[in-house]
Scaffold this active site. Structure first.
Site, PDB file in Angstrom:
ATOM      1  N   LYS A  58     127.255 -10.935  40.520  1.00  0.00           N
ATOM      2  CA  LYS A  58     126.997  -9.711  39.765  1.00  0.00           C
ATOM      3  C   LYS A  58     125.605  -9.682  39.137  1.00  0.00           C
ATOM      4  CE  LYS A  58     129.384  -6.809  39.727  1.00  0.00           C
ATOM      5  NZ  LYS A  58     129.505  -5.739  40.760  1.00  0.00           N
ATOM      6  N   GLY A  60     122.928  -8.555  41.165  1.00  0.00           N
ATOM      7  CA  GLY A  60     122.111  -7.668  42.004  1.00  0.00           C
ATOM      8  C   GLY A  60     122.110  -8.068  43.471  1.00  0.00           C
ATOM      9  N   TRP A  63     122.547  -5.143  45.940  1.00  0.00           N
ATOM     10  CA  TRP A  63     121.298  -4.374  45.864  1.00  0.00           C
ATOM     11  C   TRP A  63     120.238  -4.977  46.782  1.00  0.00           C
ATOM     12  CZ3 TRP A  63     118.508  -3.466  40.501  1.00  0.00           C
ATOM     13  CH2 TRP A  63     117.705  -2.331  40.603  1.00  0.00           C
ATOM     14  N   LYS A 115     124.571 -14.424  52.761  1.00  0.00           N
ATOM     15  CA  LYS A 115     124.706 -14.285  51.313  1.00  0.00           C
ATOM     16  C   LYS A 115     125.436 -15.491  50.724  1.00  0.00           C
ATOM     17  CE  LYS A 115     127.841 -11.827  48.223  1.00  0.00           C
ATOM     18  NZ  LYS A 115     128.806 -10.711  48.095  1.00  0.00           N
ATOM     19  N   HIS A 117     126.581 -17.368  46.593  1.00  0.00           N
ATOM     20  CA  HIS A 117     126.480 -17.502  45.134  1.00  0.00           C
ATOM     21  C   HIS A 117     126.442 -18.986  44.747  1.00  0.00           C
ATOM     22  CE1 HIS A 117     126.891 -13.303  44.485  1.00  0.00           C
ATOM     23  NE2 HIS A 117     128.162 -13.218  44.762  1.00  0.00           N
ATOM     24  N   SER A 147     129.079  -7.699  33.372  1.00  0.00           N
ATOM     25  CA  SER A 147     129.333  -7.209  34.721  1.00  0.00           C
ATOM     26  C   SER A 147     130.347  -8.078  35.459  1.00  0.00           C
ATOM     27  CB  SER A 147     128.014  -7.149  35.506  1.00  0.00           C
ATOM     28  OG  SER A 147     128.210  -6.517  36.744  1.00  0.00           O
ATOM     29  N   TYR A 202     116.502  -8.848  38.254  1.00  0.00           N
ATOM     30  CA  TYR A 202     117.216  -7.577  38.259  1.00  0.00           C
ATOM     31  C   TYR A 202     116.482  -6.539  37.405  1.00  0.00           C
ATOM     32  CZ  TYR A 202     121.284  -4.436  37.704  1.00  0.00           C
ATOM     33  OH  TYR A 202     122.141  -3.358  37.702  1.00  0.00           O
ATOM     34  N   THR A 236     118.144   2.927  48.137  1.00  0.00           N
ATOM     35  CA  THR A 236     118.677   1.724  47.482  1.00  0.00           C
ATOM     36  C   THR A 236     118.788   1.922  45.973  1.00  0.00           C
ATOM     37  OG1 THR A 236     116.471   0.720  47.324  1.00  0.00           O
ATOM     38  CG2 THR A 236     117.797   0.162  49.266  1.00  0.00           C
ATOM     39  N   SER A 237     118.631   3.160  45.513  1.00  0.00           N
ATOM     40  CA  SER A 237     118.824   3.447  44.086  1.00  0.00           C
ATOM     41  C   SER A 237     120.318   3.350  43.766  1.00  0.00           C
ATOM     42  CB  SER A 237     118.303   4.838  43.741  1.00  0.00           C
ATOM     43  OG  SER A 237     119.069   5.841  44.386  1.00  0.00           O
ATOM     44  N   PHE A 238     120.634   3.097  42.516  1.00  0.00           N
ATOM     45  CA  PHE A 238     122.035   2.891  42.115  1.00  0.00           C
ATOM     46  C   PHE A 238     122.912   4.093  42.452  1.00  0.00           C
ATOM     47  CE2 PHE A 238     125.553   3.109  39.124  1.00  0.00           C
ATOM     48  CZ  PHE A 238     126.109   1.843  39.254  1.00  0.00           C
ATOM     49  N   MET A 241     123.503   4.358  46.278  1.00  0.00           N
ATOM     50  CA  MET A 241     124.344   3.264  46.778  1.00  0.00           C
ATOM     51  C   MET A 241     125.783   3.372  46.288  1.00  0.00           C
ATOM     52  SD  MET A 241     122.007  -0.189  46.870  1.00  0.00           S
ATOM     53  CE  MET A 241     123.444  -1.186  47.276  1.00  0.00           C
TER      54      MET A 241
END
Length: 302
Positions: A58, A60, A63, A115, A117, A147, A202, A236-238, A241
């Site tokens: 969480k 980004g 994004w 990807k 984490h 988040s 971010y 790719t703006s919030f 998306m």
């Protein structure tokens, strides 16, 4: 079936789903399914032309995945909507969900975008050996905490976070999923001095998306014109998306967007709506001690 009835059916199925259990790998809390197949993950074979997008959860990640895909496809929106984002970019350490994990990654043709984490010490060593490019995105601890709390509430593929007060302590003590936020961001910060890692924030992307997207573009060796760059910034703006079913995870049954949307607010400073004065003072004290040994710094607000 009416939309209302369909919604009720999905809600009922979600309520009946069991939560994931957790275990540990080298002292880091991980999903039990990850721990049970750890050798398979650790032995994953990276390639020199792989691109890995890494972050604490969480922070980004989605994004950056969308930004990278738009850049690689020269701003072609249709190509980026060819498949859900978890199909386009396999999630290395997630084993028990479809279209994710090392099995999916192994089946993909090169060049791959993956990807993770994972904290830096748990990254499969082949990424270092092959000198694969990595983009790491970090988010300030307070907003990251808020988040991730809401994400765990709505996602049955993760353990229940408990109450806000309980999760606050879990996060601060580093006993949550994927380990300590402090260790995570600092470990990757140190690694960037040795390996080809682009370390992004971010808050910087929110403040000046064009500038940060240009950094990603250069890191990937791409040279796109201003019109394409403007298109990438827009798509790719919030808000865009959030409405994109190929990026917003509305198709994933484990996630109940009525509890909390996957793409919730996308703002900086939302922590102020959750932290009590006492929590903020306690957090600041621990934060100061934990971050005393690093040059890494974050903006907690605009």
């Amino acid at each position: 079936m009416s939309k209302e009835k369909e919604k009720e059916t999905m809600e009922a199925k979600w309520n009946q789903m069991p939560r994931e259990e957790v275990s540990e790998v080298r002292g880091v809390v991980m999903l039990k399914s990850t721990c049970d197949t750890w050798n398979k993950i650790w032995d994953f074979q990276a390639k020199p032309d792989d691109l890995l997008i890494s972050s604490y959860p969480k922070a980004g990640t989605t994004w950056l995945q969308e930004i990278v895909d738009m850049i690689r496809n020269n701003g072609d929106v249709e190509k980026t909507r060819r498949a859900p984002i978890n199909v386009r970019n396999p999630f290395l350490e997630r084993i028990n969900l479809p279209y994710v994990g090392v099995t999916r990654a192994n089946d993909m043709p090169s060049p791959r975008v993956l990807k993770t984490h994972l904290p830096v010490q748990l990254l499969p060593p082949s990424f270092w050996e092959e000198n694969s490019k990595i983009i790491y995105v970090a988010r300030n601890a307070k907003d990251n905490l808020v988040s991730f709390f809401h994400f765990q509430r709505m996602n049955k593929a993760l353990p229940d976070p408990g109450t806000w007060e309980e999760y606050f302590e879990t996060f601060l003590t580093g006993k949550g999923l994927w380990g300590s936020w402090f260790s995570h961001v600092k470990g990757w910060w140190e690694a960037k001095d040795v390996y080809p890692i682009l370390y992004l924030f971010y808050e910087d992307i929110k403040k000046n998306p064009k500038h940060e997207i240009e950094k990603v573009m250069q890191f990937l060796g791409k040279n796109l014109d201003e019109n394409i760059l403007a298109k990438i910034v827009h798509y790719t703006s919030f808000n865009v998306m959030k409405k994109n079913p190929m990026a917003n995870y509305t198709f994933v049954p484990e996630m109940n967007h009525n509890v909390s949307p996957f793409m919730r607010k996308g703002t900086v400073g939302d922590w102020k709506n959750y932290f009590t004065v006492a929590q903020n003072e306690r957090f600041n004290e621990i934060y100061k001690a934990k971050m005393a040994d690093t040059t890494l710094s974050f903006s907690m607000d605009y």
